[in-house]
Design a protein around this motif. Structure first.
Motif, PDB file in Angstrom:
ATOM      1  N   CYS A  46       0.854  -1.193   0.000  1.00 53.04           N
ATOM      2  CA  CYS A  46       0.000   0.000   0.000  1.00 53.04           C
ATOM      3  C   CYS A  46       0.888   1.240   0.000  1.00 53.04           C
ATOM      4  O   CYS A  46       1.530   1.547   1.004  1.00 53.04           O
ATOM      5  CB  CYS A  46      -0.901   0.000   1.222  1.00 53.04           C
ATOM      6  SG  CYS A  46      -1.966   1.467   1.321  1.00 53.04           S
ATOM      7  N   PRO A  47       0.978   1.921  -1.156  1.00 56.13           N
ATOM      8  CA  PRO A  47       1.804   3.134  -1.220  1.00 56.13           C
ATOM      9  C   PRO A  47       1.057   4.304  -0.592  1.00 56.13           C
ATOM     10  O   PRO A  47      -0.127   4.491  -0.827  1.00 56.13           O
ATOM     11  CB  PRO A  47       1.977   3.353  -2.723  1.00 56.13           C
ATOM     12  CG  PRO A  47       0.751   2.753  -3.331  1.00 56.13           C
ATOM     13  CD  PRO A  47       0.329   1.626  -2.451  1.00 56.13           C
ATOM     14  N   MET A  48       1.774   5.083   0.202  1.00 54.87           N
ATOM     15  CA  MET A  48       1.129   6.191   0.918  1.00 54.87           C
ATOM     16  C   MET A  48       1.901   7.492   0.755  1.00 54.87           C
ATOM     17  O   MET A  48       3.086   7.568   1.077  1.00 54.87           O
ATOM     18  CB  MET A  48       1.034   5.844   2.415  1.00 54.87           C
ATOM     19  CG  MET A  48       0.120   4.675   2.700  1.00 54.87           C
ATOM     20  SD  MET A  48       0.229   4.163   4.426  1.00 54.87           S
ATOM     21  CE  MET A  48       1.449   2.874   4.320  1.00 54.87           C
ATOM     22  N   GLY A  49       1.201   8.494   0.220  1.00 53.96           N
ATOM     23  CA  GLY A  49       1.754   9.848   0.213  1.00 53.96           C
ATOM     24  C   GLY A  49       1.165  10.634   1.367  1.00 53.96           C
ATOM     25  O   GLY A  49       1.754  11.598   1.829  1.00 53.96           O
ATOM     26  N   GLY A  50       0.001  10.186   1.817  1.00 54.66           N
ATOM     27  CA  GLY A  50      -0.669  10.887   2.906  1.00 54.66           C
ATOM     28  C   GLY A  50      -0.199  10.407   4.259  1.00 54.66           C
ATOM     29  O   GLY A  50      -0.842   9.559   4.879  1.00 54.66           O
ATOM     30  N   ARG A  82     -10.278  -5.093  -3.027  1.00 60.79           N
ATOM     31  CA  ARG A  82     -11.448  -4.723  -3.823  1.00 60.79           C
ATOM     32  C   ARG A  82     -10.961  -4.234  -5.187  1.00 60.79           C
ATOM     33  O   ARG A  82      -9.796  -3.839  -5.316  1.00 60.79           O
ATOM     34  CB  ARG A  82     -12.237  -3.614  -3.126  1.00 60.79           C
ATOM     35  CG  ARG A  82     -11.368  -2.406  -2.837  1.00 60.79           C
ATOM     36  CD  ARG A  82     -12.149  -1.188  -2.432  1.00 60.79           C
ATOM     37  NE  ARG A  82     -11.274  -0.157  -1.902  1.00 60.79           N
ATOM     38  CZ  ARG A  82     -10.419   0.573  -2.614  1.00 60.79           C
ATOM     39  NH1 ARG A  82     -10.293   0.356  -3.913  1.00 60.79           N
ATOM     40  NH2 ARG A  82      -9.676   1.489  -2.049  1.00 60.79           N
ATOM     41  N   SER A  84     -10.035  -1.794  -8.139  1.00 58.38           N
ATOM     42  CA  SER A  84      -9.590  -0.398  -8.079  1.00 58.38           C
ATOM     43  C   SER A  84     -10.604   0.535  -8.737  1.00 58.38           C
ATOM     44  O   SER A  84     -11.258   0.166  -9.714  1.00 58.38           O
ATOM     45  CB  SER A  84      -8.249  -0.269  -8.799  1.00 58.38           C
ATOM     46  OG  SER A  84      -7.853   1.086  -8.810  1.00 58.38           O
ATOM     47  N   ARG A  86      -9.549   3.564  -9.710  1.00 56.72           N
ATOM     48  CA  ARG A  86      -8.707   4.561 -10.382  1.00 56.72           C
ATOM     49  C   ARG A  86      -9.100   4.677 -11.852  1.00 56.72           C
ATOM     50  O   ARG A  86      -9.740   3.796 -12.416  1.00 56.72           O
ATOM     51  CB  ARG A  86      -7.234   4.151 -10.269  1.00 56.72           C
ATOM     52  CG  ARG A  86      -6.759   3.894  -8.860  1.00 56.72           C
ATOM     53  CD  ARG A  86      -6.310   5.150  -8.181  1.00 56.72           C
ATOM     54  NE  ARG A  86      -6.077   4.930  -6.762  1.00 56.72           N
ATOM     55  CZ  ARG A  86      -5.261   5.653  -6.030  1.00 56.72           C
ATOM     56  NH1 ARG A  86      -4.582   6.640  -6.565  1.00 56.72           N
ATOM     57  NH2 ARG A  86      -5.132   5.414  -4.743  1.00 56.72           N
TER      58      ARG A  86
HETATM   59  C1  LIG Z   1      -2.425   6.288   4.961  1.00 58.03           C
HETATM   60  C2  LIG Z   1      -2.644   6.178   3.477  1.00 58.03           C
HETATM   61  C3  LIG Z   1      -2.143   7.142   2.624  1.00 58.03           C
HETATM   62  C4  LIG Z   1      -2.339   7.073   1.247  1.00 58.03           C
HETATM   63  N1  LIG Z   1      -1.814   8.012   0.436  1.00 58.03           N
HETATM   64  C5  LIG Z   1      -2.025   7.947  -0.889  1.00 58.03           C
HETATM   65  C6  LIG Z   1      -1.518   8.955  -1.773  1.00 58.03           C
HETATM   66  O1  LIG Z   1      -0.856   9.892  -1.345  1.00 58.03           O
HETATM   67  N2  LIG Z   1      -1.781   8.864  -3.090  1.00 58.03           N
HETATM   68  C7  LIG Z   1      -2.515   7.847  -3.591  1.00 58.03           C
HETATM   69  O2  LIG Z   1      -2.723   7.817  -4.799  1.00 58.03           O
HETATM   70  N3  LIG Z   1      -3.005   6.871  -2.789  1.00 58.03           N
HETATM   71  C8  LIG Z   1      -2.778   6.905  -1.462  1.00 58.03           C
HETATM   72  N4  LIG Z   1      -3.306   5.928  -0.643  1.00 58.03           N
HETATM   73  C9  LIG Z   1      -4.185   4.928  -1.248  1.00 58.03           C
HETATM   74  C10 LIG Z   1      -3.567   3.575  -1.465  1.00 58.03           C
HETATM   75  O3  LIG Z   1      -2.269   3.579  -1.886  1.00 58.03           O
HETATM   76  C11 LIG Z   1      -4.443   2.881  -2.510  1.00 58.03           C
HETATM   77  O4  LIG Z   1      -5.759   3.095  -2.213  1.00 58.03           O
HETATM   78  C12 LIG Z   1      -4.189   1.428  -2.553  1.00 58.03           C
HETATM   79  O5  LIG Z   1      -2.929   1.181  -3.115  1.00 58.03           O
HETATM   80  C13 LIG Z   1      -5.283   0.685  -3.370  1.00 58.03           C
HETATM   81  O6  LIG Z   1      -5.302   1.121  -4.713  1.00 58.03           O
HETATM   82  P1  LIG Z   1      -6.650   1.580  -5.426  1.00 58.03           P
HETATM   83  O7  LIG Z   1      -6.933   2.958  -4.937  1.00 58.03           O
HETATM   84  O8  LIG Z   1      -6.351   1.486  -6.868  1.00 58.03           O
HETATM   85  O9  LIG Z   1      -7.716   0.636  -4.987  1.00 58.03           O
HETATM   86  C14 LIG Z   1      -3.092   5.993   0.718  1.00 58.03           C
HETATM   87  C15 LIG Z   1      -3.586   5.013   1.579  1.00 58.03           C
HETATM   88  C16 LIG Z   1      -3.360   5.092   2.933  1.00 58.03           C
HETATM   89  C17 LIG Z   1      -3.894   3.994   3.833  1.00 58.03           C
END
Ligand SMILES: Cc1cc2nc3c(=O)[nH]c(=O)nc-3n(C[C@H](O)[C@H](O)[C@H](O)COP(=O)(O)O)c2cc1C
Length: 98
Positions: A46-50, A82, A84, A86
């Motif tokens: 799970c990549p997170m920028g937030g 689930r 995506s 996107r």
């Molecule tokens: C704490 C947290 C921070 C996140 N930050 C970002 C973000 O900065 N950019 C982004 O595109 N998704 C961010 N995500 C979303 C997840 O990376 C993403 O929902 C997950 O990889 C699943 O992909 P999907 O959105 O295609 O279902 C964040 C998720 C969490 C839990």
């Protein structure tokens, strides 16, 4: 012949935004590769920028020469992901020109 290191050092010295831009670009490529490698080994990510980058730097004693780019959680999925929501590739890839 100019070495690759000379070219990089010159680019970094002459344009102040280059070091940060390149750090983010290269770390992003590495991050994607890491997530693909994790998937190939049966793990999920799970990549997170937030996240709070300042707290991250403090908690992990990150030296000043590094900048936090992205936080990636890697592990075994607790439940199947689930679908995506996107944008599709057709909506995000531009071929040749806008
Ligand atoms: C704490 C947290 C921070 C996140 N930050 C970002 C973000 O900065 N950019 C982004 O595109 N998704 C961010 N995500 C979303 C997840 O990376 C993403 O929902 C997950 O990889 C699943 O992909 P999907 O959105 O295609 O279902 C964040 C998720 C969490 C839990």
């Amino acid at each position: 012949m100019t070495s690759l290191i000379d070219q990089i050092e010159s680019a970094y010295a002459n344009v102040p935004t280059v070091p940060r831009d390149e750090a983010i670009r290269n770390a992003s490529l590495a991050a994607m590769q890491l997530m693909l490698a994790a998937k190939a080994k049966g793990l999920d990510s799970c990549p997170m920028g937030g996240y709070d980058a300042d707290q991250f730097v403090e908690a992990f004693s990150v030296p000043e020469r590094y900048i936090p780019v992205i936080l990636i959680a890697i592990g075994k999925a607790a439940v199947p992901a689930r679908p995506s929501e996107r944008f599709s590739i057709d909506e995000t890839v531009i071929w040749n020109s806008f």
